[in-house]
Motif scaffolding. Structure first.
Motif, short mmCIF file in Angstrom:
data_model
loop_
_atom_site.label_atom_id
_atom_site.label_comp_id
_atom_site.label_asym_id
_atom_site.label_seq_id
_atom_site.Cartn_x
_atom_site.Cartn_y
_atom_site.Cartn_z
N SER A 34 1.18 -1.46 -0.27
CA SER A 34 0.03 -0.21 0.25
C SER A 34 0.88 1.22 -0.22
N ALA A 92 -10.90 -5.46 4.69
CA ALA A 92 -9.96 -6.10 4.23
C ALA A 92 -9.35 -6.81 4.70
N VAL A 135 -2.71 -6.24 4.16
CA VAL A 135 -1.73 -6.31 2.78
C VAL A 135 -0.51 -7.46 3.28
N ARG A 142 -0.83 -12.08 -4.96
CA ARG A 142 -1.80 -11.45 -5.78
C ARG A 142 -2.39 -12.37 -6.49
N PRO A 149 -6.00 -4.46 -10.34
CA PRO A 149 -6.45 -4.27 -9.27
C PRO A 149 -9.01 -4.09 -9.26
N LEU A 197 -6.15 -16.26 -4.96
CA LEU A 197 -5.28 -15.88 -4.09
C LEU A 197 -4.48 -16.43 -4.74
N ARG A 246 -9.87 -10.07 -3.83
CA ARG A 246 -9.61 -8.70 -4.77
C ARG A 246 -8.02 -8.41 -4.38
N ARG A 247 -6.89 -7.53 -4.94
CA ARG A 247 -6.89 -6.21 -4.64
C ARG A 247 -7.21 -4.99 -4.59
N ASP A 248 -6.92 -3.56 -4.03
CA ASP A 248 -7.43 -2.57 -4.29
C ASP A 248 -6.25 -1.65 -5.24
N GLY A 280 -3.32 -2.17 -2.50
CA GLY A 280 -2.76 -2.52 -2.25
C GLY A 280 -2.98 -3.65 -0.96
N TRP A 281 -4.58 -2.94 -0.44
CA TRP A 281 -5.25 -4.07 0.17
C TRP A 281 -5.72 -5.12 -0.52
N PHE A 282 -6.18 -5.85 -0.07
CA PHE A 282 -6.78 -7.59 -0.09
C PHE A 282 -7.93 -7.29 0.69
#
Length: 548
Positions: free
Chosen positions: A2, A371, A374, A382, A393, A399, A433-435, A438-440
């Motif tokens: 992030s 979330a 990270v 990934r 993103p 994952l 999903r990742r924003d 960088g948060w998952f």
């Protein structure tokens, strides 16, 4: 990673110790008189546990074990677990923690698959389960230990006295206290353990097939003990509260290994009970814990827990199951502490992603989910599509995790290893999903997705909406057969004490907050939802209920 300023800087990921045994030895050298285990009103200091572990190791070696053999630990959260674990390493052996809820069939599978040569178990478990299983396995040494739930002495070097075992075991099965008394004062030859040697075989829950033994190496254990310490800013002045079962990877690393590394006291309470845990926090001054969110929900709803009881418990983390945003709010309102997310699996030796101590998990604006974090230090996470290509993103996919905490494989299962860990990267089976920061965000397990008339529904989203209802204590959503839609959404809930809600009210509550294809068409209210011993809700058991 992030771009947020409140995330910790990556640290040097070189292991501090060549093995978990070296990590333990450093703790004993640094703080021999510090409490290692706090168990009800009893204490054992680091020097005492070390001496007891030496004696246990000598008993194993004299019993015919050699380096590399496996030692099964079939115990609750008791001091003997720590002594047995360290003693196993001192003998140069591999520990195999076993779920104490396992019955004959499950115990037989673990003992046979691991090829365990020794078994340390509670005497009650020996009489009710192990005595029938052991004769047909490779176990050559069975040791029982007292199920006494607490000691009344403050002697930091005390250990339970030998007890008469119930009829059936006679004098054939030695008691751990007897062996410790016999070998106390002796030390085994120095074990030669390296970073890539297996420290523990931790068995997966078997949600996608028979349980498999993940080979958690000494490097894995040391690395993720350090991850907990550095990520959560823990030190020797902290006190670790053991709410997760020690047989589970969360308890092994987030409780036992972490306490060794700091070094700090580890507070154990045999089995989780909210009032007992609250008393233990008050008595010990515990500052940190990590466990399933169901444990914190139980604390929230336990009438005997005073909001002041967990005042010292300022560093609270939860993993193993998703955290509903409403639960984090309720816990903070009642106890004053924010529950941080952490994400990991048996195969990642506990944490792979986490919310830093000084951060708060953002909420996904689309689903309302928190979330999970990270990537922790030295870790690559990934999101990949069905073809294995990395997704951009915002896109949903599987994952995949790589890092020093990922196991090299499964014990004796090369095909399963290649399938789950191609090239050493773990395919978690979790959809996420990742924003852009960088948060998952965890969406759900692939296998739990519901196909309602061609529309895809993730149980997590429905559960999070149900948790917003004041009466709902716990919620689990599954897909059930439907003649018209093929599959439809069904919710099982338990209610908070003193609250009432009928199924129609809960269905209407969800219908007002969700797309028409998502809200549950059926709701069933239960006194308790089925869970694993680690606190995960068992959707499989709900799907298999009559009428589901």
């Amino acid at each position: 990673m992030s771009h947020h300023d409140d995330l910790p800087r990556p640290a040097d990921i070189t292991p501090e110790f060549g093995s978990a045994l070296e990590m333990w030895e450093a703790a004993v050298a640094a703080a021999p008189d510090r409490t290692a285990v706090h168990y009800f009103d009893g204490r054992l200091d680091y020097a005492a546990v070390d001496e007891l572990a030496d004696a246990f190791a000598c008993a194993l070696l004299d019993g015919g074990l050699t380096a590399g053999d496996r030692v099964a630990l079939y115990l609750q959260n008791v001091p003997q677990f720590v002594i047995g674990l360290v003693g196993t390493w001192k003998a140069g052996c591999i520990a195999v923690p076993v779920n104490p809820m396992n019955r004959q069939r499950e115990l037989d599978l673990v003992l046979r698959d691991s090829g365990a040569r020794a078994l340390l178990c509670l005497e009650g478990l020996h009489e009710s389960v192990a005595a029938e299983v052991v004769p047909d396995t490779d176990v050559v040494l069975t040791i029982t230990t007292s199920e006494r739930e607490h000691q009344t002495r403050d002697d930091p070097r005390a250990f339970p006295e030998p007890r008469r075992r119930p009829g059936g075991s006679g004098g054939e099965v030695p008691d751990m206290a007897e062996l410790v008394a016999r070998y106390r004062g002796s030390a085994p030859p120095r074990a030669r353990l390296g970073p890539d040697d297996v420290a523990v075989l931790t068995y997966t829950s078997g949600t996608t097939g028979p349980p498999k033994g993940a080979m958690n190496t000494h490097r894995n254990v040391v690395f993720n003990a350090r991850t907990y310490r550095d990520w959560i800013e823990l030190g020797p002045d902290d006190v670790v509260l053991g709410v997760a079962p020690l047989f589970h990877i969360t308890g092994l690393i987030g409780h036992v290994a972490l306490a060794m590394l700091l070094p700090a006291p580890l507070v154990l309470v045999h089995r989780f009970h909210p009032e007992v845990v609250a008393d233990a926090v008050r008595d010990s001054g515990a500052t940190f814990t990590v466990g399933a969110i169901t444990a914190f929900i139980a604390l929230l709803n336990a009438p005997g827990v005073d909001p002041a009881d967990p005042a010292t418990l300022t560093k609270v983390y939860s993993g193993g199951a998703p955290i509903p945003p409403s639960t984090t709010r309720a816990f903070e309102e009642r106890f004053g502490h924010y529950v941080h997310n952490v994400y990991g699996l048996t195969e990642t030796t506990s944490p792979a992603l986490g919310v830093p101590l000084r951060a708060r998990a953002p909420v996904d604006p689309g689903s309302g989910a928190l979330a999970v974090g990270v990537p922790v230090h030295g870790t690559l996470a990934r999101i990949v599509d069905d073809d294995g290509a990395e997704a951009p993103p915002g896109e949903v996919g599987e994952l995949v995790v790589s890092g020093p905490q990922v196991v090299p494989g499964y014990w004796g299962k090369p095909a399963e290893t290649e399938h789950a860990l191609p090239g050493g990267a773990l395919r978690t089976g979790d959809v996420a999903r990742r924003d852009a920061d960088g948060w998952f965000y965890l969406v759900d397990r692939k296998k739990d997705q519901i196909n309602a008339g061609g529309f895809k529904v993730w149980p997590r989203e429905v559960e999070d909406v149900l948790y917003e209802h004041d009466a709902v204590r716990e919620a689990a959503v599954v897909g059930v057969a439907d003649g018209y839609r093929g599959e439809t959404v069904k919710a099982f809930v338990s209610l908070r004490p003193g609250h009432h809600a009928d199924p129609e009210e809960l269905i209407a509550f969800c219908r007002a907050r969700m797309a028409a294809y998502k809200y549950p068409r059926q709701v069933e209210v239960l006194d308790e939802l089925p869970k694993t011993t680690t606190g995960k809700l068992l959707r499989r058991a709900l799907r298999e209920r009559p009428g589901a």
